[in-house]
Design a protein around this motif. Sequence first.
Motif, PDB file in Angstrom:
ATOM      1  N   TYR A 190       0.729  -0.965   0.309  1.00  0.00           N
ATOM      2  CA  TYR A 190      -0.216   0.049  -0.067  1.00  0.00           C
ATOM      3  C   TYR A 190       0.868   1.669   0.379  1.00  0.00           C
ATOM      4  O   TYR A 190       0.278   2.621  -0.545  1.00  0.00           O
ATOM      5  CB  TYR A 190      -0.910  -0.532   1.324  1.00  0.00           C
ATOM      6  N   ASP A 191       2.197   1.164   0.473  1.00  0.00           N
ATOM      7  CA  ASP A 191       2.737   2.137   0.350  1.00  0.00           C
ATOM      8  C   ASP A 191       3.595   2.738  -1.074  1.00  0.00           C
ATOM      9  O   ASP A 191       3.095   4.221  -1.338  1.00  0.00           O
ATOM     10  CB  ASP A 191       3.671   1.922   0.769  1.00  0.00           C
ATOM     11  N   LEU A 192       3.271   1.788  -1.487  1.00  0.00           N
ATOM     12  CA  LEU A 192       3.862   1.729  -2.855  1.00  0.00           C
ATOM     13  C   LEU A 192       2.264   2.237  -4.045  1.00  0.00           C
ATOM     14  O   LEU A 192       2.284   2.661  -5.141  1.00  0.00           O
ATOM     15  CB  LEU A 192       4.724   0.003  -3.653  1.00  0.00           C
ATOM     16  N   LEU A 193       1.308   1.543  -3.814  1.00  0.00           N
ATOM     17  CA  LEU A 193       0.298   2.200  -4.397  1.00  0.00           C
ATOM     18  C   LEU A 193      -0.353   3.004  -4.065  1.00  0.00           C
ATOM     19  O   LEU A 193      -1.080   4.053  -5.069  1.00  0.00           O
ATOM     20  CB  LEU A 193      -0.775   1.012  -4.437  1.00  0.00           C
TER      21      LEU A 193
ATOM     22  N   GLY B 269      -7.140   4.694   4.696  1.00  0.00           N
ATOM     23  CA  GLY B 269      -6.149   4.982   3.493  1.00  0.00           C
ATOM     24  C   GLY B 269      -5.689   6.316   2.815  1.00  0.00           C
ATOM     25  O   GLY B 269      -5.683   6.982   3.632  1.00  0.00           O
ATOM     26  N   THR B 270      -6.140   6.509   2.094  1.00  0.00           N
ATOM     27  CA  THR B 270      -5.929   7.963   1.426  1.00  0.00           C
ATOM     28  C   THR B 270      -7.040   9.081   2.118  1.00  0.00           C
ATOM     29  O   THR B 270      -7.210   9.890   1.752  1.00  0.00           O
ATOM     30  CB  THR B 270      -5.741   8.496  -0.461  1.00  0.00           C
ATOM     31  N   GLY B 271      -8.287   8.225   2.771  1.00  0.00           N
ATOM     32  CA  GLY B 271      -9.128   9.365   3.056  1.00  0.00           C
ATOM     33  C   GLY B 271     -10.063   9.673   2.799  1.00  0.00           C
ATOM     34  O   GLY B 271     -10.494  10.750   3.357  1.00  0.00           O
TER      35      GLY B 271
ATOM     36  N   THR C 101     -10.679  12.113  13.021  1.00  0.00           N
ATOM     37  CA  THR C 101      -9.055  10.954  13.425  1.00  0.00           C
ATOM     38  C   THR C 101      -8.957   9.749  12.564  1.00  0.00           C
ATOM     39  O   THR C 101     -10.335   8.846  12.724  1.00  0.00           O
ATOM     40  CB  THR C 101      -8.899  10.293  14.451  1.00  0.00           C
ATOM     41  N   GLY C 102      -8.132   9.978  10.961  1.00  0.00           N
ATOM     42  CA  GLY C 102      -7.610   8.474   9.921  1.00  0.00           C
ATOM     43  C   GLY C 102      -6.512   8.124  10.866  1.00  0.00           C
ATOM     44  O   GLY C 102      -5.586   8.477  11.389  1.00  0.00           O
ATOM     45  N   VAL C 103      -6.900   6.599  10.594  1.00  0.00           N
ATOM     46  CA  VAL C 103      -5.044   6.219  11.343  1.00  0.00           C
ATOM     47  C   VAL C 103      -5.552   4.526  10.112  1.00  0.00           C
ATOM     48  O   VAL C 103      -6.107   3.946   9.664  1.00  0.00           O
ATOM     49  CB  VAL C 103      -5.753   5.270  12.989  1.00  0.00           C
TER      50      VAL C 103
ATOM     51  N   GLY D 141       2.690   5.730   3.942  1.00  0.00           N
ATOM     52  CA  GLY D 141       2.162   6.276   1.934  1.00  0.00           C
ATOM     53  C   GLY D 141       0.923   6.704   2.006  1.00  0.00           C
ATOM     54  O   GLY D 141       0.850   7.837   1.243  1.00  0.00           O
ATOM     55  N   MET D 142       0.194   5.575   2.543  1.00  0.00           N
ATOM     56  CA  MET D 142      -1.681   6.066   2.113  1.00  0.00           C
ATOM     57  C   MET D 142      -1.834   7.750   2.858  1.00  0.00           C
ATOM     58  O   MET D 142      -2.269   8.418   2.854  1.00  0.00           O
ATOM     59  CB  MET D 142      -1.921   4.618   2.594  1.00  0.00           C
TER      60      MET D 142
END
Length: 260
Positions: free
Chosen positions: A24-27, A65-67, A82-84, A89-90
């Motif tokens: 997921y860092d890469l994506l 993820g990306t929010g 809060t997002g966790v 990367g995400m």
Amino acid sequence: MFSPEGPSLRELAVQALSSVERGYDLLAPKFDHTPFRTPAAVLDAVGSALRRVGPFDAGLDLCCGTGAGVGVLERVCRERVTGVDFSAGMLDIARERAQGRQGPRVSWVRADARALPFAPAFDLVVSFGAFGHFLPRELPGLFAQVRSVLRPGGCFAFPLVAPPRPASPGYWTLLGFDTVMRVRNALWRPEFVMYYRAFRLGDVRRELAAAGFGVELQPLPEFGRRPDGSPRVRLVIARLPEQAPAPRCLSRAGSSADRR
């Protein structure tokens, strides 16, 4: 299936041979241009349903993820959101895309959903599309973690799409994907856990009840009903009592080893 801005086949192959976190860092930079992002129609329908359930003060997007889910919480929470997620990367993409938005205060935390670093300070926890990354045996620990961060009377809410019928192409597509992932994980390390058919409503209801939640299913009418009359998409609303009793399954609540 992918827009021109989405990942290439080579990029997807590299991600699929990585760990969940590294993949997921890469994506992350191209994630919002893939079918893996929760569709806007689902986000809007959940937001509408939660406005009828609220009001809420503080909300947590689990595996954000990306929010995308944070955007839902910003519409239904009055004070803070809060997002966790465990992918740095995400979270970087989520922070970037949230800059300048008006609404409640938003913060971002890097952590594993199986070991949440929060006190019971939230009225609402949501999650969108992340449960395929948890094996069935991990559900007791995951739901115990959600319970631990909710205030008495708090809600845990997430959409659940009805599974495709066995005779449908969708059924065989998901079965084929899960089979490929199981073969991949039997032959390659680190594992990439993503099983579309492992999160079953009956198991989910049982484990939520065991963790101390009362469970309600709300049809999302925007998506209609199947030929047998059952909803195509439901919103699962798991609510703690105002004075939450201890869960009945503490001995089962430990999480499995980290997959990173």
